[in-house]
Design a protein around this motif. Structure first.
Motif, mmCIF file in Angstrom:
data_model
loop_
_atom_site.group_PDB
_atom_site.id
_atom_site.type_symbol
_atom_site.label_atom_id
_atom_site.label_comp_id
_atom_site.label_asym_id
_atom_site.label_seq_id
_atom_site.Cartn_x
_atom_site.Cartn_y
_atom_site.Cartn_z
ATOM 1 N N THR A 3 0.822 -1.203 0.000
ATOM 2 C CA THR A 3 0.000 0.000 0.000
ATOM 3 C C THR A 3 0.856 1.253 0.000
ATOM 4 O O THR A 3 0.608 2.211 -0.742
ATOM 5 N N LEU A 4 1.894 1.246 0.844
ATOM 6 C CA LEU A 4 2.782 2.401 0.920
ATOM 7 C C LEU A 4 3.513 2.621 -0.404
ATOM 8 O O LEU A 4 3.633 3.753 -0.884
ATOM 9 N N LEU A 5 4.000 1.531 -1.016
ATOM 10 C CA LEU A 5 4.719 1.663 -2.276
ATOM 11 C C LEU A 5 3.794 2.152 -3.397
ATOM 12 O O LEU A 5 4.199 2.979 -4.228
ATOM 13 N N GLU A 6 2.554 1.648 -3.415
ATOM 14 C CA GLU A 6 1.616 2.105 -4.428
ATOM 15 C C GLU A 6 1.316 3.591 -4.271
ATOM 16 O O GLU A 6 1.237 4.332 -5.261
ATOM 17 N N GLU A 7 1.151 4.007 -3.016
ATOM 18 C CA GLU A 7 0.855 5.414 -2.778
ATOM 19 C C GLU A 7 2.050 6.292 -3.136
ATOM 20 O O GLU A 7 1.898 7.378 -3.709
ATOM 21 N N ARG A 8 3.243 5.812 -2.809
ATOM 22 C CA ARG A 8 4.436 6.577 -3.170
ATOM 23 C C ARG A 8 4.575 6.693 -4.682
ATOM 24 O O ARG A 8 4.959 7.748 -5.201
ATOM 25 N N ALA A 9 4.286 5.615 -5.404
ATOM 26 C CA ALA A 9 4.377 5.664 -6.864
ATOM 27 C C ALA A 9 3.369 6.642 -7.430
ATOM 28 O O ALA A 9 3.664 7.406 -8.358
ATOM 29 N N ARG A 10 2.171 6.643 -6.867
ATOM 30 C CA ARG A 10 1.149 7.574 -7.344
ATOM 31 C C ARG A 10 1.567 9.016 -7.069
ATOM 32 O O ARG A 10 1.434 9.888 -7.939
ATOM 33 N N ILE A 11 2.089 9.274 -5.887
ATOM 34 C CA ILE A 11 2.542 10.623 -5.556
ATOM 35 C C ILE A 11 3.699 11.030 -6.460
ATOM 36 O O ILE A 11 3.789 12.171 -6.913
ATOM 37 N N ALA A 12 4.612 10.062 -6.722
ATOM 38 C CA ALA A 12 5.743 10.374 -7.596
ATOM 39 C C ALA A 12 5.257 10.762 -8.988
ATOM 40 O O ALA A 12 5.793 11.689 -9.610
ATOM 41 N N ARG A 13 4.242 10.081 -9.503
ATOM 42 C CA ARG A 13 3.709 10.432 -10.807
ATOM 43 C C ARG A 13 3.108 11.833 -10.807
ATOM 44 O O ARG A 13 3.306 12.618 -11.738
#
Length: 409
Positions: free
Chosen positions: A195-205
């Motif tokens: 969940t944390l990695l998915e959220e970080r990827a979304r924020i990075a985008r």
């Protein structure tokens, strides 16, 4: 080459959560030892007429290892099994009359308790070998049995088999439950990490889109400076050309990074990212969903990363109100405040308790993405987040995001 130090064996049920369960094997072994030792000495010497010294030695060998069985049941079985067989052979030298042979009742009780301990510790192959040794001993002793006692030979074989089977079943059930609990713990940790990695990827985008916009502006301004500004010296024109080239190269690198983060199913994220101006649309949509919302807007310009974070925080907070407190009066405010580290954007979403508890939750078991996403966004811009229930049954989400660009770029 260093030798690996062997860990001392653990007592039976040592991994139990309750203290009385951990002490239970020691208590049972102590009671059996204390009660069976004098009983065995008395029965072998008085009832069976065995020599007192031999009876005492056999009784000690047959009962004292029960204490060892709490930690090392297999080693205790070696001693007790040999002592029981030796005792049966010793009784052939005396007139046992109508008494039980080859194993008196107190020996059967101790041996069955030992088999239960074996079942709780040893694997299936060892338990099968123990039972075969017990059955083999009974069969062998049956050939030398006194008249009228052969019918007693099968008793120990049956009871020991039941005890071994019961102990093994309990052990395997406990192991299955332990492995299941460990797997659930690992799965929960992995789910949180994913969940944390998915959220970080979304924020990075999203942050890429924000930064890419600024890089594009820099490129255009540097490329057109020679046409917009008259009389630029050649070295200044060359500097602007170098700035434009560097900006284009950086923008290309960021786009390559975006290609890794995005996939074919995320074309919708190519749209411009929302900011403070679109929080009003969130509020209107929430009102249409049946939640009364009081909104205090903030119209000043803020850095795009801060505006995007504020929008996502309000979006998730209002979604939680609709899911968990439908109809609850809600207040949303965005304002600027001065703090020790400089100006900060304060985002506040507070809802009261729902007018009436929902008959059924709108969602069964939340994913936990919301709070994780909020915290990660606030952390990336260097802000703070405070969330939690209120005494009246409502909920509060308060975020402070620094407006100074140096705090988060």
């Amino acid at each position: 080459m260093t030798a690996v130090k062997e860990e001392p064996p653990r007592a039976l049920l040592a991994g139990a959560s309750r203290r009385w369960v951990r002490l239970l094997p020691w208590g049972v072994a102590f009671v059996l030892c204390v009660s069976l030792l004098p009983t065995t000495i008395h029965v072998l010497s008085v009832d069976y007429g065995l020599n007192g010294g031999i009876a005492s030695a056999l009784a000690i060998a047959q009962t004292a290892p029960l204490l060892l069985a709490v930690v090392r049941p297999l080693q205790a079985w070696y001693v007790i099994f040999a002592a029981d067989v030796a005792g049966a052979l010793a009784l052939l030298a005396v007139d046992i009359g109508q008494h039980v042979w080859p194993f008196p009742p107190m020996e059967i009780v101790g041996y069955v308790g030992l088999c239960l301990a074996l079942g709780l510790r040893e694997p299936r192959r060892t338990l099968l070998l123990v039972w075969l040794a017990t059955a083999g001993a009974n069969v062998g002793l049956g050939f030398v049995a006194p008249n009228g006692t052969s019918a007693q030979n099968a008793l120990l074989t049956i009871l020991s088999g039941v005890a071994l089977l019961l102990g093994g079943a309990l052990r395997e059930r406990y192991e299955a439950q332990r492995r299941l609990a460990e797997q659930e713990t690992i799965s929960e940790a992995e789910r949180g990490r994913r969940t944390l990695l998915e959220e970080r990827a979304r924020i990075a985008r999203e942050l890429h889109d924000v930064v890419a916009h600024h890089m594009s502006v820099i490129t255009v301004q540097a490329d057109t400076a020679a046409y917009r500004l008259d009389g630029l010296p050649p070295d200044v024109r060359e500097e602007f050309t170098s700035i434009a080239a560097t900006a284009r190269e950086s923008l290309g690198e960021m786009r390559r990074l975006l290609g890794v983060l995005r996939n074919e199913d995320t074309h919708g994220e190519l749209a411009p990212q929302p900011g403070l101006a679109r929080i009003g649309q969130l509020v209107e949509a929430t009102v249409r969903a049946g939640v009364p919302v009081e909104f205090t807007p903030y119209d000043a310009d803020v850095p795009e990363a801060v505006g995007l974070s504020a929008y996502r925080i309000v979006q998730e907070a209002l979604a939680n109100v609709v899911r968990h407190a439908p109809g609850a009066p809600t207040r949303v405010s965005v304002s600027e405040s001065e703090a020790e580290g400089g100006a900060r954007l304060t985002v506040l979403v507070v809802n009261g308790p729902p007018p009436q508890p929902p008959a059924a939750p709108l969602e069964e078991g939340g994913t936990g993405h919301g709070l994780v996403g909020m915290r990660e966004r606030v952390r990336l811009v260097g802000g703070t987040l405070d969330v939690g229930p209120l005494p009246d049954g409502g909920f509060r989400v308060a975020a402070q995001l620094p407006l100074a660009r140096k705090d988060f770029m």
